[in-house]
Design a protein around this motif. Sequence first.
Motif, PDB file in Angstrom:
ATOM      1  N   MET A  93       0.829  -1.198   0.000  1.00  0.00           N
ATOM      2  CA  MET A  93       0.000   0.000   0.000  1.00  0.00           C
ATOM      3  C   MET A  93       0.869   1.256   0.000  1.00  0.00           C
ATOM      4  SD  MET A  93      -2.972  -1.168   2.706  1.00  0.00           S
ATOM      5  CE  MET A  93      -3.732   0.453   2.680  1.00  0.00           C
ATOM      6  N   GLN A  94       1.961   1.199   0.792  1.00  0.00           N
ATOM      7  CA  GLN A  94       2.862   2.359   0.836  1.00  0.00           C
ATOM      8  C   GLN A  94       3.499   2.597  -0.538  1.00  0.00           C
ATOM      9  OE1 GLN A  94       6.067   1.916   3.542  1.00  0.00           O
ATOM     10  NE2 GLN A  94       7.026   3.874   3.026  1.00  0.00           N
ATOM     11  N   GLN A  95       3.970   1.486  -1.110  1.00  0.00           N
ATOM     12  CA  GLN A  95       4.592   1.619  -2.440  1.00  0.00           C
ATOM     13  C   GLN A  95       3.584   2.120  -3.471  1.00  0.00           C
ATOM     14  OE1 GLN A  95       6.232  -2.227  -3.163  1.00  0.00           O
ATOM     15  NE2 GLN A  95       8.029  -1.905  -1.825  1.00  0.00           N
ATOM     16  N   GLN A  96       2.332   1.653  -3.383  1.00  0.00           N
ATOM     17  CA  GLN A  96       1.315   2.097  -4.330  1.00  0.00           C
ATOM     18  C   GLN A  96       1.012   3.582  -4.142  1.00  0.00           C
ATOM     19  OE1 GLN A  96       0.009   0.293  -6.774  1.00  0.00           O
ATOM     20  NE2 GLN A  96      -1.130   2.084  -7.503  1.00  0.00           N
ATOM     21  N   ALA A  97       0.963   4.019  -2.851  1.00  0.00           N
ATOM     22  CA  ALA A  97       0.706   5.439  -2.587  1.00  0.00           C
ATOM     23  C   ALA A  97       1.845   6.303  -3.126  1.00  0.00           C
ATOM     24  CB  ALA A  97       0.530   5.653  -1.077  1.00  0.00           C
ATOM     25  N   GLU A  98       3.083   5.805  -2.903  1.00  0.00           N
ATOM     26  CA  GLU A  98       4.223   6.563  -3.424  1.00  0.00           C
ATOM     27  C   GLU A  98       4.194   6.611  -4.950  1.00  0.00           C
ATOM     28  OE1 GLU A  98       7.614   4.672  -1.814  1.00  0.00           O
ATOM     29  OE2 GLU A  98       7.335   5.435   0.239  1.00  0.00           O
ATOM     30  N   ALA A  99       3.843   5.454  -5.544  1.00  0.00           N
ATOM     31  CA  ALA A  99       3.785   5.428  -7.012  1.00  0.00           C
ATOM     32  C   ALA A  99       2.687   6.358  -7.538  1.00  0.00           C
ATOM     33  CB  ALA A  99       3.565   3.987  -7.486  1.00  0.00           C
ATOM     34  N   ASP A 100       1.536   6.358  -6.854  1.00  0.00           N
ATOM     35  CA  ASP A 100       0.446   7.229  -7.295  1.00  0.00           C
ATOM     36  C   ASP A 100       0.834   8.711  -7.165  1.00  0.00           C
ATOM     37  OD1 ASP A 100      -1.060   5.035  -7.849  1.00  0.00           O
ATOM     38  OD2 ASP A 100      -2.160   5.033  -5.935  1.00  0.00           O
ATOM     39  N   ALA A 101       1.494   9.001  -6.007  1.00  0.00           N
ATOM     40  CA  ALA A 101       1.910  10.394  -5.797  1.00  0.00           C
ATOM     41  C   ALA A 101       2.939  10.814  -6.854  1.00  0.00           C
ATOM     42  CB  ALA A 101       2.492  10.567  -4.391  1.00  0.00           C
ATOM     43  N   ALA A 102       3.897   9.908  -7.125  1.00  0.00           N
ATOM     44  CA  ALA A 102       4.908  10.238  -8.143  1.00  0.00           C
ATOM     45  C   ALA A 102       4.282  10.366  -9.520  1.00  0.00           C
ATOM     46  CB  ALA A 102       5.996   9.161  -8.132  1.00  0.00           C
ATOM     47  N   ARG A 103       3.328   9.433  -9.826  1.00  0.00           N
ATOM     48  CA  ARG A 103       2.679   9.506 -11.144  1.00  0.00           C
ATOM     49  C   ARG A 103       1.877  10.804 -11.294  1.00  0.00           C
ATOM     50  NH1 ARG A 103      -2.210   8.590 -12.435  1.00  0.00           N
ATOM     51  NH2 ARG A 103      -2.672   7.609 -10.437  1.00  0.00           N
ATOM     52  N   LYS A 104       1.150  11.139 -10.199  1.00  0.00           N
ATOM     53  CA  LYS A 104       0.356  12.356 -10.275  1.00  0.00           C
ATOM     54  C   LYS A 104       1.236  13.599 -10.400  1.00  0.00           C
ATOM     55  CE  LYS A 104      -3.610  14.555  -8.097  1.00  0.00           C
ATOM     56  NZ  LYS A 104      -4.577  14.513  -6.979  1.00  0.00           N
ATOM     57  N   ALA A 105       2.360  13.591  -9.666  1.00  0.00           N
ATOM     58  CA  ALA A 105       3.276  14.735  -9.758  1.00  0.00           C
ATOM     59  C   ALA A 105       3.879  14.827 -11.162  1.00  0.00           C
ATOM     60  CB  ALA A 105       4.375  14.604  -8.700  1.00  0.00           C
ATOM     61  N   ALA A 106       4.203  13.625 -11.727  1.00  0.00           N
ATOM     62  CA  ALA A 106       4.770  13.625 -13.083  1.00  0.00           C
ATOM     63  C   ALA A 106       3.753  14.132 -14.091  1.00  0.00           C
ATOM     64  CB  ALA A 106       5.237  12.214 -13.439  1.00  0.00           C
ATOM     65  N   GLU A 107       2.490  13.705 -13.900  1.00  0.00           N
ATOM     66  CA  GLU A 107       1.453  14.175 -14.818  1.00  0.00           C
ATOM     67  C   GLU A 107       1.278  15.695 -14.698  1.00  0.00           C
ATOM     68  OE1 GLU A 107      -1.960  11.941 -13.795  1.00  0.00           O
ATOM     69  OE2 GLU A 107      -1.293  10.099 -14.834  1.00  0.00           O
ATOM     70  N   GLU A 108       1.247  16.163 -13.456  1.00  0.00           N
ATOM     71  CA  GLU A 108       1.101  17.612 -13.267  1.00  0.00           C
ATOM     72  C   GLU A 108       2.301  18.366 -13.827  1.00  0.00           C
ATOM     73  OE1 GLU A 108       0.572  18.058  -9.136  1.00  0.00           O
ATOM     74  OE2 GLU A 108      -1.535  17.397  -9.122  1.00  0.00           O
ATOM     75  N   TYR A 109       3.495  17.761 -13.612  1.00  0.00           N
ATOM     76  CA  TYR A 109       4.689  18.423 -14.139  1.00  0.00           C
ATOM     77  C   TYR A 109       4.680  18.435 -15.664  1.00  0.00           C
ATOM     78  CZ  TYR A 109       9.594  19.574 -14.807  1.00  0.00           C
ATOM     79  OH  TYR A 109      10.759  20.159 -15.199  1.00  0.00           O
ATOM     80  N   ALA A 110       4.209  17.302 -16.264  1.00  0.00           N
ATOM     81  CA  ALA A 110       4.138  17.259 -17.738  1.00  0.00           C
ATOM     82  C   ALA A 110       3.124  18.273 -18.262  1.00  0.00           C
ATOM     83  CB  ALA A 110       3.788  15.834 -18.171  1.00  0.00           C
TER      84      ALA A 110
END
Length: 344
Positions: A93-110
């Motif tokens: 769950m922690q890894q999934q939350a980190e992945a979601d946060a990173a993915r969302k940040a990457a999407e926002e950054y893109a």
Amino acid sequence: MSMNNTQRWMGGVVLLGGGVLLAALLLKGKDEIDHQRLNPPEQAAQVENNEVAGRSSLTVDVETEKRLLEQQRRDREKAVAEQEARAAEFLAMQQQAEADAARKAAEEYAALNAHRIGQQSSDNIPPELVEDEQAKQKRLAEDKAAAQKKLEQQKQEQQLAQQKVVTSDAAKKEAERKAAEEKRKAAELKAAERKEAERKAAEEKRKAEERKAAEKKEAERKAAEEKRKAEEKQKAEEKRKAEEAKQKAEAEKARKLLEGDSDKQWMVQVALAANEANADAVAAKLRAKGYKVTKSPTSKGIRIMVGPSKDREAADALRKKIASDTSLNMKSAWVNEWVPLDKR
């Protein structure tokens, strides 16, 4: 600048939410692990108390104890497996939350870059935004490493707790084995002592019975011996009295036969016996032939006479008859002039 602030604020919210979720999951996992690690001794103590109480009220056989220990071992293994599964779930769950946060940040950054490209050159990206993104990535990496390290520590603590449980189970099994061995030895010793006591009691009883039987047999032998001696003494006395009575009767008979009108009578003396037995034997032979026999004791022996006759001729004829009888073998018979004792 307003767009950048919004993105920064959203990124901070996501990171903050992920951190809170991760912290909550880690604290929950730690509490459960600590609870599971602390409870087994209490449960073991409770089980041990229950077992002691059970042993005090009734005797539990070895097979029942083995089944109880096996059930406890399976329960502990199940609890440890559940803890590991929850820890793995928390990590996922922690890894999934980190992945979601990173993915969302990457999407926002893109999206932000795409928007900036449409408005201005990429060279105009503020350096503080680049620095904020690097700090965020670094912080995420550090948080991930810290979470991984904490997870490793939790695993190590779980392994140590499991080893302690296994060691405690082994020690408890060894103690129970030693107690069962001592109990078995004590039971065998008690049984041997009881068997030896029974053997000694049986031996003492057998000896007492043999001694009693021997005493009874000796008493019976002595009683029989006394009875035999008394009977022999009585028979001897009766025989003596009978002999005396017989001799007295024969003497009385001889006296009556010899007494007559004349003082002199004639008797045929056939033998002079050395003892009473020989005299009885000779007299019996003569009486068997129909002769009247008289015995008269003298200093030289016992005379055996046939008669009396009234005159010498009759007595001599009787002598010849006796001498001629070969079955009697009394050729040395002679005639005596007999005078009764009371007329001498």
